[in-house]
Design a protein around this motif. Structure first.
Motif: not given
Length: 307
Positions: A112-138
């Motif tokens: 349907a599209v070639n690529n996508a940008f997700c304009l969302i928050r909270p961010p996610g790359h600091h959320a570990e498997r079993n730990r929320a941190m750095g503004f991130c939950l998932f």
């Protein structure tokens, strides 16, 4: 083919605290800049759905997912750690942040599209498997990548993270997964701390010194990420798009400029064109100078859209 912009109004209702740098205005300034540059109406828009529990479990333990749901307040604020808190809208926003990557994968894989940008928050790359941190939950980007593998049978997906902070959460979630190559550039020493050793076809950590400039950054990426991506030949490319390595950003000490985000976007698109039919899903991570964030995120999205 067009580029998708995936977002949801609840993203601006999540707030950690007044005057916190990870603020609702981060979404607004990007949307405003996209409109100012006549990019917004060119994109194909989708509302982010809530990720299902099954999708969250692609990246997180069941007890952790239950803990986040159980911690969600009906009013006021609940702190998960010194940097990360929930208000009455945070759970909804976080579920839709994770769901945005899932629907982005579906739209790209369907053609349907070639690529996508997700304009969302909270961010996610600091959320570990079993730990929320750095503004991130998932772990939004890890969930999206695992969804692509599970639902579409992809054998090799790459996640690249150019946020100024190391993507420790993504690293923790995907560590040892033979289907995922993770590349992260980041200021070091800096938050969140250490990082794991590089492993061929698994992990490329690219630490940058404080004061790193455009030439340093481009050289480091050219010498580390790009050869690794060429060797891995991903079936799909995922981007944790943080814009806090910019010279104007108050949260770090790397000195990138607007053209560097144009450059990295084009380099990653070239990889995607060669190996995965242009399939890219990019998701917003950091970026705390609102003027620089609005310009650089828009430049990134313009690049994805070929504008």
């Amino acid at each position: 083919m067009p580029t998708a912009l995936i977002s949801h109004p609840v993203s601006v209702l999540h707030e950690i605290s007044p005057d916190h740098p990870e603020c609702p205005q981060r979404i607004d300034v990007i949307s405003d800049q996209l409109k100012k540059q006549d990019v917004y109406d060119y994109l194909i828009h989708f509302d982010a759905p809530k990720a299902s529990s099954e999708q969250l479990l692609l990246a997180h333990g069941e007890a952790y997912v239950d803990h986040i749901h159980d911690s969600a307040p009906s009013s006021g604020t609940v702190e998960l750690d010194g940097d990360t808190a929930m208000n009455a809208h945070t759970l909804d926003a976080s579920l839709r942040g994770a769901g945005s990557g899932v629907v982005a994968v579906d739209k790209v894989m369907s053609g349907a599209v070639n690529n996508a940008f997700c304009l969302i928050r909270p961010p996610g790359h600091h959320a570990e498997r079993n730990r929320a941190m750095g503004f991130c939950l998932f772990g939004n980007i890890a969930i999206a990548a695992r969804h692509a593998i599970r639902e579409y049978g992809l054998e090799r997906v790459a996640i690249v993270d150019f946020d100024v902070h190391h993507g420790n959460g993504t690293e923790d979630i995907v560590d040892g997964d033979p289907n995922i190559l993770f590349c992260s550039s980041f200021q070091h020493p800096f938050y969140p701390g250490g990082f794991r050793d590089n492993v061929s076809n698994q992990r490329v950590n690219t630490p940058l010194l404080a004061g790193c400039n455009s030439a340093d950054f481009r050289g480091a990426i050219s010498n580390s990420w790009l050869p690794a991506l060429e060797a891995f030949k991903p079936d799909m490319l995922f981007i944790s798009a943080g814009f806090d390595a910019h010279l104007e950003d108050p949260m770090a000490n790397v000195c990138l400029l607007d053209p560097d985000y144009v450059w990295i976007t084009q380099k990653l698109m070239d990889v995607a064109d060669r190996h995965c039919n242009g399939r890219i899903v990019s998701m917003l991570e950091g970026g705390y100078s609102l003027p620089a964030l609005s310009r650089c995120a828009t430049a990134h999205i313009r690049g994805l859209a070929g504008l």
